[in-house]
Design an enzyme around this catalytic site. Structure first.
Site, short mmCIF file in Angstrom:
data_model
loop_
_atom_site.label_atom_id
_atom_site.label_comp_id
_atom_site.label_asym_id
_atom_site.label_seq_id
_atom_site.Cartn_x
_atom_site.Cartn_y
_atom_site.Cartn_z
CG PHE A 122 -1.85 1.04 1.47
CD1 PHE A 122 -3.03 1.08 0.73
CD2 PHE A 122 -1.66 2.00 2.46
CE1 PHE A 122 -4.00 2.05 0.97
CE2 PHE A 122 -2.61 2.97 2.71
CZ PHE A 122 -3.78 3.00 1.96
N GLY A 130 3.02 12.49 5.36
CA GLY A 130 2.86 11.40 6.31
C GLY A 130 1.43 11.41 6.83
CB ILE A 156 6.15 1.24 0.61
CG1 ILE A 156 5.98 2.72 0.23
CG2 ILE A 156 4.99 0.37 0.09
CD1 ILE A 156 4.83 3.44 0.92
N GLY A 340 13.85 -7.13 34.92
CA GLY A 340 15.04 -6.50 35.51
C GLY A 340 16.17 -6.42 34.49
CD GLU A 364 -2.39 -0.52 8.75
OE1 GLU A 364 -3.62 -0.42 8.86
OE2 GLU A 364 -1.80 -1.54 8.34
N1 COS Z 1 -14.08 6.47 4.99
C1 COS Z 1 -14.59 7.02 3.86
N2 COS Z 1 -14.38 8.32 3.54
C2 COS Z 1 -13.64 9.06 4.38
C3 COS Z 1 -13.09 8.53 5.56
C4 COS Z 1 -13.34 7.19 5.86
N3 COS Z 1 -12.86 6.62 6.98
N4 COS Z 1 -12.39 9.50 6.20
C5 COS Z 1 -12.51 10.61 5.44
N5 COS Z 1 -13.26 10.34 4.35
C6 COS Z 1 -13.67 11.27 3.29
C7 COS Z 1 -14.35 12.48 3.92
O1 COS Z 1 -15.73 12.24 4.10
C8 COS Z 1 -14.09 13.56 2.90
O2 COS Z 1 -15.01 13.41 1.83
P1 COS Z 1 -15.73 14.71 1.15
O3 COS Z 1 -14.57 15.51 0.56
O4 COS Z 1 -16.59 14.09 0.10
O5 COS Z 1 -16.43 15.41 2.25
C9 COS Z 1 -12.70 13.20 2.38
O6 COS Z 1 -12.51 11.81 2.66
C10 COS Z 1 -11.63 14.02 3.05
O7 COS Z 1 -11.72 13.81 4.43
P2 COS Z 1 -11.10 14.79 5.54
O8 COS Z 1 -11.43 16.20 5.19
O9 COS Z 1 -11.46 14.25 6.88
O10 COS Z 1 -9.53 14.58 5.26
P3 COS Z 1 -8.27 15.24 5.94
O11 COS Z 1 -7.38 15.72 4.87
O12 COS Z 1 -8.69 16.16 7.04
O13 COS Z 1 -7.50 13.97 6.56
C11 COS Z 1 -6.97 12.29 8.21
C12 COS Z 1 -8.05 13.14 7.49
C13 COS Z 1 -5.97 13.12 9.00
C14 COS Z 1 -7.75 11.43 9.16
C15 COS Z 1 -6.24 11.39 7.17
O14 COS Z 1 -5.41 12.17 6.35
C16 COS Z 1 -5.42 10.29 7.79
O15 COS Z 1 -5.96 9.22 8.16
N6 COS Z 1 -4.08 10.48 7.94
C17 COS Z 1 -3.21 9.46 8.42
C18 COS Z 1 -2.75 8.63 7.28
C19 COS Z 1 -2.17 7.33 7.73
O16 COS Z 1 -2.77 6.59 8.48
N7 COS Z 1 -0.99 7.04 7.23
C20 COS Z 1 -0.34 5.84 7.59
C21 COS Z 1 0.38 5.33 6.43
S1 COS Z 1 -0.51 4.23 5.54
S2 COS Z 1 0.07 2.52 6.35
#
Ligand code: COS
Length: 388
Positions: A122, A130, A156, A340, A364
């Protein structure tokens, strides 16, 4: 269809035996050589571990989330590098296609992912992207019947072994955020795709991560997952919702294993003329560890059942991942303390599992990102309730 109780119990017992008899005895070898033995990978294939979550019609076991969690509790008891070998196929490396792929994409890739013939990876994270996953900079420019990918993906998991990458790339440079991102199924060996040198890591030796570099990498247009641009971020988030439950189950399993190790040491080790388990200051550590591991197990199973029932589990998955990963960190730390001086020595597994567990609070989605997801949903729910 959920498994009947007898089949489920048998499967759990088979996996428990595999973990106890085949994986745990090889932990030192895997940690020392930083390599996964070929015979173990073959046994994982034969047990169907690469296809746990993939539908039966594509050759997987087709487990639901609750059943997957029950097996991952068991598999999580071995050093995490073992689970990592097949976990990308069960989770983040296959689920983009399984959840949002076209029927052709599913038919083309899921059988080979389920058998373990193909390792799935992925590719979301980048050198400058990040936690802010919506800002991916890797581009996918449409050119006739092709897309041309340019950019670098970082950290990755399983990339050195992968035959297939789920790649999040920006198809619309006009849209800066999440809406401009699309997901692609990209095969290893495509000209213009290369992988970097495996990183040297704090723990989890035997599991490998590296960069994935796209340099004018031309892929067919039908590699676009779901056939629709601009959906890639949502695909990634759906994949991560499931992935976070899987990780929470792995943390719970590891905590249960560490607690067993901690108790075996404390009952056997004598100081001041008695087993150190008799000392109440240590007993507090045992009790806290046990209660927290039980709480994590209950939270994972409840969240998994909700997902199986079709509920939106973003908050539940973030909560489970946050709680279980922090919990296993505390348990691993207490285990070093109970051991220990021996807890700091490589011949005992305490120090290895302490280092191995540290990653769970980061990948994740960090604990801080899980907190943000939970709090954001709470605020939105309250505003909606109050009409604000
Ligand atoms: N399922 C389906 N859709 C989702 C969702 C989910 N769990 N979470 C968000 N969305 C959708 C939102 O509804 C929004 O849709 P609309 O534009 O149609 O309204 C869109 O995705 C954008 O969502 P949001 O505005 O919440 O996105 P952000 O840019 O604020 O980011 C976080 C949200 C921070 C939660 C996200 O970027 C994240 O999870 N970051 C961490 C990434 C990660 O885990 N990386 C690890 C490496 S991968 S192993």
């Amino acid at each position: 269809m959920p498994l009947d109780l007898e089949t489920r119990t048998q499967l759990i017992e088979t996996i428990r035996r595999f973990v106890d008899e085949r994986l745990i005895p090889r932990e030192a070898e895997v940690a020392d050589t930083d390599a996964m033995p070929a015979d173990i990978i073959q046994e994982m294939r034969e047990l169907g571990l690469f296809g746990l979550s993939i539908a039966e019609e594509f050759g997987g076991l087709g487990l639901n989330m609750e059943e997957e969690a029950l097996l991952i509790f068991e598999l999580g008891r071995a050093a995490p590098a073992f689970r990592s070998m097949f976990a990308t196929n069960v989770g983040i490396g296959s689920q983009g296609i399984a959840i949002d792929g076209t029927p052709e994409q599913k038919a083309k890739y899921l059988p080979r992912l389920a058998s373990g013939e193909l390792i799935g990876s992925f590719a979301l994270t980048e050198p400058e992207v990040g936690s802010d996953a919506g800002s991916v900079k890797t581009t996918a420019r449409r050119e006739g019947d092709f897309y041309v990918l340019n950019g670098t993906k970082r950290f990755i998991t399983n990339a050195p072994h992968a035959g297939l990458f789920t790649v999040m790339a920006r198809t619309n440079p006009e849209v800066k955020g999440a809406g401009g991102v699309s997901a692609f199924a990209v095969e290893a060996g495509t000209p213009g795709l290369s992988t970097g040198k495996p990183e040297r890591k704090m723990g989890q030796q035997g599991a490998h991560v590296c960069d994935v570099i796209f340099d004018n990498c031309r892929i067919p247009a039908d590699a676009l997952i779901g056939g629709k641009e601009g959906q890639g971020f949502k695909t990634a988030m759906k994949v991560l919702d499931k992935g976070r439950l899987h990780i929470a189950a792995a943390c719970t399993g590891l905590a249960e294993r560490i607690i067993d190790d901690m108790m075996a040491y404390a009952v056997g080790r004598k100081q001041f003329g008695k087993a150190i388990a008799e000392f109440q200051l240590l007993q507090a550590m045992f009790a806290d560890s046990k209660a927290e591991a039980l709480a994590a197990r209950a939270l994972v199973l409840d969240s998994a059942r909700r997902r199986d029932a079709g509920e939106d589990v973003s908050v539940a998955a973030a909560s489970a991942k946050m709680f279980a990963s922090e919990m296993v960190g505390r348990v691993a730390d207490r285990n070093v303390q109970v051991h220990g001086g021996s807890g700091y020595i490589k011949d005992y597994r305490a120090e290895q599992l302490f280092r191995d567990a540290r990653l769970f609070r980061i990948y994740e989605g960090t604990t801080q990102i899980q907190q943000t997801i939970i709090a954001k949903a709470m605020i939105a729910e309250t505003r909606a309730k109050l009409g604000l």
